[in-house]
Design an enzyme around this catalytic site. Sequence first.
Site, PDB file in Angstrom:
ATOM      1  NE  ARG A 188      52.211  83.688 123.270  1.00 37.41           N
ATOM      2  CZ  ARG A 188      51.874  83.811 124.184  1.00 37.41           C
ATOM      3  NH1 ARG A 188      50.711  84.073 123.952  1.00 37.41           N
ATOM      4  NH2 ARG A 188      52.438  84.307 125.466  1.00 37.41           N
ATOM      5  CG  HIS A 220      47.529  88.430 123.400  1.00 34.21           C
ATOM      6  ND1 HIS A 220      48.913  88.531 122.534  1.00 34.21           N
ATOM      7  CD2 HIS A 220      47.491  87.865 124.173  1.00 34.21           C
ATOM      8  CE1 HIS A 220      49.620  87.107 123.138  1.00 34.21           C
ATOM      9  NE2 HIS A 220      48.557  86.914 124.184  1.00 34.21           N
TER      10      HIS A 220
HETATM   11  C1  GLV Z   1      49.613  85.284 127.287  1.00 37.94           C
HETATM   12  O1  GLV Z   1      49.436  84.941 126.281  1.00 37.94           O
HETATM   13  C2  GLV Z   1      50.164  84.451 128.062  1.00 37.94           C
HETATM   14  O2  GLV Z   1      50.865  83.861 127.744  1.00 37.94           O
HETATM   15  O3  GLV Z   1      50.194  84.502 129.692  1.00 37.94           O
END
Ligand code: GLV
Length: 305
Positions: A220, A268
């Site tokens: 994260r 991401h």
């Molecule tokens: C993506 O970051 C997830 O949490 O699946």
Amino acid sequence: MKSGGRAGFEEWLEHLAALAPALRVQYWEDADPAAVDYALVWDPEPGRLAAMPGLRCIFGAGAGVDLITRDPDFPRHIPLVRMTPPGAAQRMGDYVCWAALHLLRQGRRMALSQARAVWEDFSCASAPDIRVGIMGLGVMGARAAAMLQGLGFPVHGWSRSEKRLPGVTDFVGEAALDDFLRVSDLVVCLLPDTLATQGILGTALFARLPRGALLINAGRGRQQILPDILAALDEGQLGGAVLDVFDPEPLAADDPAWGHPLLTITPHVASLPPRRERAAWVAGCIAGIEAGHWPEKVYNPGLGY
Ligand code: GLV
């Protein structure tokens, strides 16, 4: 359901209607809060889940549920299930292997040379030379560890509780962090976002790594201090990095990180199973719950993931 906005909802609806026609599926904003049994959410408006009195279970649309649990009114007594369809760990493994090989073979450097039509040959290390340390040996970390080993990387891990994975030395708990870092030529962060992990990827941690170590963060954004990463790359303590997560997202267009020659940025996407796969998994979980079988990956408020 709130995940991907209204456009995303149409896709969820289509898949869920095909997979589980008996479910009555409504968009988050259209649903009567009093009539909701199951919620599927990614980043819900604070307070709204707490206003659903009949809620039996919340499904996170991703494996990480930090955007759900940050709601001060998040109903902690309702089970929150993390999105862990079988393909999610494989996808994370794919990403980590790609990123590790990209760093090993200096993919960013080659891309920059190519953009300038410069033929720059160089030799580099080989996978067995690079000791990979994975922070977080959950379902994603375990899969990434096995796949990296298959590529020839020696792999060890750091985890809160001991994990016994074939061929993977596990360094357990805060007390073992120094020993873990000392032998990590490449650090892969797959930790959940908790109070304990926020800001962990910063100057103090980098200083404990071998000089020129490599970094991959697919955990994260709040776990990394981006200016510290740029500074460590500039001064050579880090030799290269691949980052998939940022805080906030998307990363601002004028952020200096975009242009750093030793940094590869991905938006991401490390482990984003298609909606059909996630919908099938949610439909299967709901069928299981209705039959009295709870899914395994339920958020633990005590641990924060
Ligand atoms: C993506 O970051 C997830 O949490 O699946």
